[in-house]
Each structure stands twice: as structure tokens, then as C-alpha cells.
Design a protein around this motif. Sequence first.
Motif, PDB file in Angstrom:
ATOM      1  N   PRO A 210       0.828  -1.214   0.000  1.00 36.83           N
ATOM      2  CA  PRO A 210       0.000   0.000   0.000  1.00 36.83           C
ATOM      3  C   PRO A 210       0.856   1.256   0.000  1.00 36.83           C
ATOM      4  CG  PRO A 210      -0.857  -1.604   1.563  1.00 36.83           C
ATOM      5  CD  PRO A 210       0.474  -2.131   1.097  1.00 36.83           C
ATOM      6  N   ASP A 211       0.533   2.182  -0.883  1.00 39.07           N
ATOM      7  CA  ASP A 211       1.368   3.369  -1.053  1.00 39.07           C
ATOM      8  C   ASP A 211       1.455   4.189   0.224  1.00 39.07           C
ATOM      9  OD1 ASP A 211       2.928   4.990  -2.967  1.00 39.07           O
ATOM     10  OD2 ASP A 211       1.396   6.494  -2.571  1.00 39.07           O
ATOM     11  N   ASP A 212       0.348   4.301   0.966  1.00 40.21           N
ATOM     12  CA  ASP A 212       0.370   5.112   2.182  1.00 40.21           C
ATOM     13  C   ASP A 212       1.251   4.476   3.255  1.00 40.21           C
ATOM     14  OD1 ASP A 212      -1.408   2.991   2.434  1.00 40.21           O
ATOM     15  OD2 ASP A 212      -2.774   4.071   3.772  1.00 40.21           O
ATOM     16  N   CYS A 213       1.254   3.138   3.336  1.00 41.64           N
ATOM     17  CA  CYS A 213       2.115   2.456   4.311  1.00 41.64           C
ATOM     18  C   CYS A 213       3.580   2.629   3.945  1.00 41.64           C
ATOM     19  CB  CYS A 213       1.765   0.971   4.371  1.00 41.64           C
ATOM     20  SG  CYS A 213       0.102   0.614   4.974  1.00 41.64           S
ATOM     21  N   LEU A 214       3.890   2.490   2.654  1.00 39.75           N
ATOM     22  CA  LEU A 214       5.269   2.641   2.219  1.00 39.75           C
ATOM     23  C   LEU A 214       5.753   4.062   2.433  1.00 39.75           C
ATOM     24  CD1 LEU A 214       7.681   1.211   0.912  1.00 39.75           C
ATOM     25  CD2 LEU A 214       6.794   1.930  -1.318  1.00 39.75           C
ATOM     26  N   GLU A 215       4.896   5.045   2.153  1.00 37.72           N
ATOM     27  CA  GLU A 215       5.278   6.447   2.322  1.00 37.72           C
ATOM     28  C   GLU A 215       5.545   6.769   3.785  1.00 37.72           C
ATOM     29  OE1 GLU A 215       6.194  10.400   1.649  1.00 37.72           O
ATOM     30  OE2 GLU A 215       6.162   8.644   0.333  1.00 37.72           O
ATOM     31  N   ALA A 216       4.730   6.238   4.687  1.00 42.35           N
ATOM     32  CA  ALA A 216       4.933   6.475   6.116  1.00 42.35           C
ATOM     33  C   ALA A 216       6.256   5.869   6.584  1.00 42.35           C
ATOM     34  CB  ALA A 216       3.773   5.887   6.912  1.00 42.35           C
ATOM     35  N   PHE A 217       6.567   4.660   6.106  1.00 43.34           N
ATOM     36  CA  PHE A 217       7.822   4.012   6.493  1.00 43.34           C
ATOM     37  C   PHE A 217       9.006   4.741   5.882  1.00 43.34           C
ATOM     38  CE2 PHE A 217      10.722   0.179   6.473  1.00 43.34           C
ATOM     39  CZ  PHE A 217      10.830   0.111   7.846  1.00 43.34           C
ATOM     40  N   ARG A 218       8.876   5.197   4.643  1.00 46.23           N
ATOM     41  CA  ARG A 218       9.929   5.973   3.979  1.00 46.23           C
ATOM     42  C   ARG A 218      10.222   7.246   4.763  1.00 46.23           C
ATOM     43  NH1 ARG A 218       7.459   6.787  -0.566  1.00 46.23           N
ATOM     44  NH2 ARG A 218       8.534   5.322  -1.933  1.00 46.23           N
ATOM     45  N   ARG A 219       9.183   7.937   5.163  1.00 44.76           N
ATOM     46  CA  ARG A 219       9.348   9.182   5.902  1.00 44.76           C
ATOM     47  C   ARG A 219      10.023   8.934   7.247  1.00 44.76           C
ATOM     48  NH1 ARG A 219       4.464  10.430   6.031  1.00 44.76           N
ATOM     49  NH2 ARG A 219       4.014   9.597   8.096  1.00 44.76           N
TER      50      ARG A 219
END
Length: 350
Positions: free
Chosen positions: A180-189
Motif C-alpha cells: 500500500p502506497d500510504d504504508c510505504l510512504e509512512a515508512f519511507r518518511r
Amino acid sequence: MAPVPARKLHEQFDAYLLQTEFFLLTTKPSSLTQPAPQWRATQSAGVDQLAQSISGWDQVYDQTSPGQFYGGLTELMLGQVQLFIESSSHALVQTCKTWPGATWFGIPVQRRQIVRVDGTRVASDMLALHTGHGDFQLTTPDDFGFLGIVIQTEWLRQYAALEHSELPEALLTQRVLQVPDDCLEAFRRWLCQLLLEQPAQVAGLTLQGQQYFLNEAVAGLVQLLTHGKNGPRENVSAQHARRTLRRARDYLQAHTDRCVTVHELCEQLGSSPRALQDCFRKYVGLSPKTYLKALKLNEARRELRRADSSLASVSDVAERYGFWHLSQFAADYRWLFGELPSETLRKRSP
């Protein structure tokens, strides 16, 4: 997240040129050992220097676009886990090999650049990975930043099993994994904040604080790897979920002076991690980890806004509510509320 050019990453590395070693107590499966945990940041004026700068890897980088090359690496060892962010000014073909028995996971810092792992394109909603003793090849563009996680494969499987999130045998043989893009973005951040904004404070963390970051990293990775498999099961009743959530909230409110972990909550409620997640997903649509963090941040916000509070500074409030790392607290606070805790404090009514 706004794109971060490699030159900007390079400038941030320059601000944090240091080398700090500290010891960390690891939890869960502990039979496997890694080099002593350490923080290291370097700059490189050539591709060979960059290729050789990361601990434990065997690499060869070939530059494929013209111009003078520069790059940087920031690396953090936390027990069984190696975290790093690497920047490169020019396009590269990278031949990479991790240490035996380890799995590498890669996340591009910028979401719209074309990168390939063994010829497979890594899209913006994908996690790149490689497991095994052989090498693999990365093709990266100009002005590129890459986040990396390396972890002993068997240790990762044991950790996931204890979380009731067993990893399928074939999962780690893939080259890319869509998440999921939102999960990946949160982990990336979160990884970017840890590696680029906080090195000066890492050495001052307590062992509890260091353990917190280790658990955050591994739990976040396992959540990405098991996405879609941990939704609430249909046999969880709303009444049971509500009762579990109320007990969890009562326990949290009784321990506002520290960050309660999901593992501690499971022990106190007599619940497995999977059962606890079922209840939280069923009743509030959030994972226990997300809910715990949001609850603590909201408590801290209320304290910052209280006119009769005896806590006069942001650091006082952060310490009172169990946030060990001030800059991480500020970053999480700004992400959730759209302003820094210092801004909230300035608005406090006299």
C-alpha cells in the motif's frame, strides 16, 4: 514527501559527519549476532569510494552518465538490522552482494524515478528486495537517493512468527513487492527522519530508547511484508473489540510517563499480537502501533495547550509523556497536527 535531490542529501550528510558507537540490548531471537551497533556517515568523491563505504557489502559501481561524481552514505547498525541511506549524483549500474544469510530491502527516496533491480522496475508503490548468497544488480538514475534495510533472514522470519505474521517461503524470493502506497510512504518518511535528522542525538539515547528504534524498524518492515494478510478477521465481535480497546486505553492512561509498546500491551491484556490487531482494526480501523502513537501525541498536545500546566517547555512535555527522542517527537507531532510542538506551546493561553 517532496523530492530530495542527491546534492541536498549530500549537504545533509556533511552536517552530520560523525562516528558514534553504542551498545544495544536486542530482544526476541538473539542467537544471531552482528557487528557492534554503530552510526557512520561518509562522503564520496568517486563511485569506487561510495561502493566500498557500506559495512559488510561486496560491491562494484559503474558510472553511466557524464560528469563529476559525488555521493554519500549514512549507516546505522541496530542489533540484527542495518539501516542506511545512500545518495548518488550520477546514474549507476551497481553490482551488490550483502553478507551471507541476509536479506536486503530497498526503497527509493524519490517516488517517481526509474530504478531497476535485476531488470525489474521498482514502481513507487514497491519495495525492492534480494535474499541469498549471490549478487544482484541495481540500475539507478541521476540524483538518486536509496533507503536500505539489511536483516538476517532467519532472524526476520523468527520475529515475524512471534508477531503471528509468518512470512511465506516464496515471499523473500521476489525482486519487488507491491505494498500500500500510504504504508510505504509512512515508512519511507520515518526512515528518512531517523537517518538524516537525528544522528547527533542517537548516542544519548537510553538502551530503552535504542530498543524502541530497533522494534520500530523491524515491526514497520514486517507490516509492509504482510500487508493484506492482517486485516480484521470476521469472527471478531464488535463487543469484544470495544472491550479490548477500552482496557488498552485504561492501561495507557495509567502509564502516561512512557511509551507503551504493543508487546507490553499484549502481555497486560493476555492477547496475541494478531488478536490485538484484529480488535483495533475492527473497532478503530488502525493498527495498535498507529493508535498507541496517536494517543500519546494527543495527550502531549493537550498538555502543551493547558494554561495551568506545570510543564514549561516542549522537552518537559516530551519527557513527561515518554518520548525519548525530541526530534522524533517533533517530527511525528508535526506530521499529525500540522505544526511543531513549539508552535502549539506559544499559543498556550496565559
